[in-house]
Design a protein around this motif. Structure first.
Motif, PDB file in Angstrom:
ATOM      1  N   ALA A 148      13.040  -0.376   3.791  1.00  0.00           N
ATOM      2  CA  ALA A 148      11.707  -1.048   4.227  1.00  0.00           C
ATOM      3  C   ALA A 148      11.538  -0.722   5.490  1.00  0.00           C
ATOM      4  N   ASP A 149      12.794  -0.532   6.381  1.00  0.00           N
ATOM      5  CA  ASP A 149      12.839  -0.059   7.732  1.00  0.00           C
ATOM      6  C   ASP A 149      12.088   1.167   7.953  1.00  0.00           C
ATOM      7  N   ASP A 150      11.995   2.024   6.911  1.00  0.00           N
ATOM      8  CA  ASP A 150      11.678   3.674   6.863  1.00  0.00           C
ATOM      9  C   ASP A 150      10.138   3.595   6.726  1.00  0.00           C
ATOM     10  N   LEU A 151       9.493   2.561   6.340  1.00  0.00           N
ATOM     11  CA  LEU A 151       8.072   2.627   6.013  1.00  0.00           C
ATOM     12  C   LEU A 151       7.276   3.191   7.186  1.00  0.00           C
ATOM     13  N   PRO A 152       6.380   3.990   6.969  1.00  0.00           N
ATOM     14  CA  PRO A 152       5.436   4.665   8.097  1.00  0.00           C
ATOM     15  C   PRO A 152       4.623   3.538   8.726  1.00  0.00           C
ATOM     16  N   GLU A 153       4.207   3.648   9.778  1.00  0.00           N
ATOM     17  CA  GLU A 153       3.715   2.364  10.322  1.00  0.00           C
ATOM     18  C   GLU A 153       2.338   1.942  10.003  1.00  0.00           C
ATOM     19  N   HIS A 154       1.522   3.045   9.256  1.00  0.00           N
ATOM     20  CA  HIS A 154       0.337   2.481   8.519  1.00  0.00           C
ATOM     21  C   HIS A 154       0.585   1.946   7.336  1.00  0.00           C
ATOM     22  N   VAL A 155       1.784   2.032   6.507  1.00  0.00           N
ATOM     23  CA  VAL A 155       1.953   1.234   5.498  1.00  0.00           C
ATOM     24  C   VAL A 155       2.633   0.157   5.704  1.00  0.00           C
ATOM     25  N   ASP A 156       3.439  -0.037   6.752  1.00  0.00           N
ATOM     26  CA  ASP A 156       3.896  -1.364   7.424  1.00  0.00           C
ATOM     27  C   ASP A 156       2.604  -2.211   7.481  1.00  0.00           C
ATOM     28  N   ARG A 157       1.832  -1.799   8.002  1.00  0.00           N
ATOM     29  CA  ARG A 157       0.619  -2.686   8.629  1.00  0.00           C
ATOM     30  C   ARG A 157      -0.029  -3.264   7.162  1.00  0.00           C
ATOM     31  N   LEU A 158      -0.136  -2.192   6.299  1.00  0.00           N
ATOM     32  CA  LEU A 158      -0.901  -2.547   5.164  1.00  0.00           C
ATOM     33  C   LEU A 158      -0.011  -3.551   4.334  1.00  0.00           C
ATOM     34  N   VAL A 159       1.299  -3.471   4.230  1.00  0.00           N
ATOM     35  CA  VAL A 159       1.954  -4.423   3.574  1.00  0.00           C
ATOM     36  C   VAL A 159       2.055  -5.750   4.075  1.00  0.00           C
ATOM     37  N   ASP A 160       1.931  -5.839   5.197  1.00  0.00           N
ATOM     38  CA  ASP A 160       1.655  -7.149   6.105  1.00  0.00           C
ATOM     39  C   ASP A 160       0.487  -7.793   5.704  1.00  0.00           C
ATOM     40  N   HIS A 161      -0.629  -6.943   5.814  1.00  0.00           N
ATOM     41  CA  HIS A 161      -1.931  -7.700   5.197  1.00  0.00           C
ATOM     42  C   HIS A 161      -1.964  -8.193   3.911  1.00  0.00           C
ATOM     43  N   LEU A 162      -1.197  -7.217   2.971  1.00  0.00           N
ATOM     44  CA  LEU A 162      -1.068  -7.803   1.594  1.00  0.00           C
ATOM     45  C   LEU A 162      -0.352  -8.822   1.396  1.00  0.00           C
ATOM     46  N   ARG A 163       0.698  -9.058   2.261  1.00  0.00           N
ATOM     47  CA  ARG A 163       1.347 -10.313   2.300  1.00  0.00           C
ATOM     48  C   ARG A 163       0.755 -11.258   2.467  1.00  0.00           C
ATOM     49  N   ALA A 164      -0.062 -11.428   3.291  1.00  0.00           N
ATOM     50  CA  ALA A 164      -1.016 -12.630   3.861  1.00  0.00           C
ATOM     51  C   ALA A 164      -2.186 -12.611   2.822  1.00  0.00           C
ATOM     52  N   ALA A 165      -2.600 -11.715   2.293  1.00  0.00           N
ATOM     53  CA  ALA A 165      -3.641 -11.744   1.318  1.00  0.00           C
ATOM     54  C   ALA A 165      -3.244 -12.479  -0.188  1.00  0.00           C
ATOM     55  N   TRP A 166      -1.709 -12.221  -0.170  1.00  0.00           N
ATOM     56  CA  TRP A 166      -1.070 -12.667  -1.551  1.00  0.00           C
ATOM     57  C   TRP A 166      -0.443 -14.021  -1.466  1.00  0.00           C
ATOM     58  N   SER A 167      -0.790 -14.774  -0.169  1.00  0.00           N
ATOM     59  CA  SER A 167       0.307 -15.904   0.339  1.00  0.00           C
ATOM     60  C   SER A 167       0.233 -16.946  -0.446  1.00  0.00           C
ATOM     61  N   ASP A 168      -1.072 -17.190  -1.423  1.00  0.00           N
ATOM     62  CA  ASP A 168      -1.286 -18.118  -2.407  1.00  0.00           C
ATOM     63  C   ASP A 168      -0.655 -17.907  -3.812  1.00  0.00           C
ATOM     64  N   GLY A 169       0.147 -16.989  -3.753  1.00  0.00           N
ATOM     65  CA  GLY A 169       0.890 -16.237  -5.292  1.00  0.00           C
ATOM     66  C   GLY A 169       0.105 -15.413  -6.067  1.00  0.00           C
ATOM     67  N   VAL A 170      -1.254 -15.282  -5.814  1.00  0.00           N
ATOM     68  CA  VAL A 170      -2.094 -14.217  -6.719  1.00  0.00           C
ATOM     69  C   VAL A 170      -1.930 -13.078  -6.127  1.00  0.00           C
TER      70      VAL A 170
END
Length: 284
Positions: A148-170
């Motif tokens: 996971a440390d090798d994720l490109p910067e744009h993918v890393d930002r996208l993943v952070d956004h998805l984690r926040a969007a999915w924080s309610d479990g859906v």
């Protein structure tokens, strides 16, 4: 290489040594290897001879000394100190190569090195030698990098956004425009980057991760197919079943009955495992 390739014999320890302020040890010459890691305080370790070296030891570091080395310790002059240690013989280094080329010190910042050191102080024979061999293996070769440390910067930002969007479990699907905004690139550029790296667009890549979560739920829960579909953001069980069949080669009910594949196999084959691990395995 695994720790089973190494042949290690424990000589003394693991144990903890306690020192009053300003205590010293040596010079001495050990007939074996020794791991030392500070628990409290600090110490100065010095190797004398043709290739002298001095190293300031502190908590969070692991020192490996070699047989035949002439060494000297001086502990903190201002307060008591404690360090843990274990001495051992290496009958066969296996693929680790000559001990002369092994590191002298590593930071205990990356799991599982600190966990193994803590476990050594709790375990007893015969597991001590097994844990010690694994610790030596990782000390010499270095801990495996986190993919996971090798994720490109744009993918890393996208993943952070998805984690926040999915924080309610859906695990809801997101539109390409929202994914691109989260990654700080244009939709067209993000689509090109994903297709070059993962062979599919970002929306399809995210859907594959959602399907992997669904496969785990099918395997490890009694939720209905409709409930699994809802938890993974699909509008209905029919749409979910169609998309699941395309990724896994069978319907969700058949997958649950036969378990024909590793639930993460599709994301592994697509090169998306680091993304899936960040989105799924690291979730609380």
């Amino acid at each position: 290489m695994t720790s089973t390739d190494l042949r290690v014999r424990v000589r003394n320890g693991p144990a903890v040594a306690h020192y009053p302020p300003g205590a010293t040890l040596g010079p001495r010459v050990l007939p074996c290897f020794e791991f030392v890691w500070m628990l409290t305080g600090r110490a100065s370790w010095r190797r004398t001879g043709d290739d002298p070296v001095t190293h300031e030891l502190r908590p969070g570091q692991l020192l490996l000394t070699r047989p035949g080395v002439r060494e000297h310790y001086t502990w903190d002059p201002d307060r008591p100190c404690t360090h843990a240690y274990v001495t051992f013989y290496v009958d066969d280094p296996g693929p680790l190569g000559p001990p002369e080329a092994w590191p002298l010190v590593r930071d205990l910042a990356t799991d599982p090195l600190p966990a193994l050191c803590r476990y050594l102080l709790r375990t007893g024979e015969p597991r001590t030698a097994q844990v010690l061999a694994w610790l030596l293996d990782l000390f010499v070769a270095g801990p495996l990098p986190d993919p996971a440390d090798d994720l490109p910067e744009h993918v890393d930002r996208l993943v952070d956004h998805l984690r926040a969007a999915w924080s309610d479990g859906v695990c809801r699907p997101l539109e390409l425009a929202e994914l691109a905004a989260a990654a700080h690139v244009s939709p067209g550029h993000l689509a090109r980057l994903f297709r070059e790296r993962y062979g599919r667009g970002p929306v399809g890549a995210v859907e594959l991760v959602r399907l992997a979560r669904a496969a785990v739920l099918l395997e490890r829960s009694n939720l209905s197919v409709a409930a699994v579909a809802a938890a993974c953001g699909f509008v209905n069980a029919f749409h979910f079943s169609r998309r699941f069949r395309q990724a896994y080669g069978c319907a969700p009910r058949d997958y649950r009955a036969d378990r024909p594949a590793d639930p993460l196999d599709p994301v592994r084959r697509a090169g998306l495992f680091p993304v899936a691990r960040r989105l799924l395995a690291d979730r609380p």
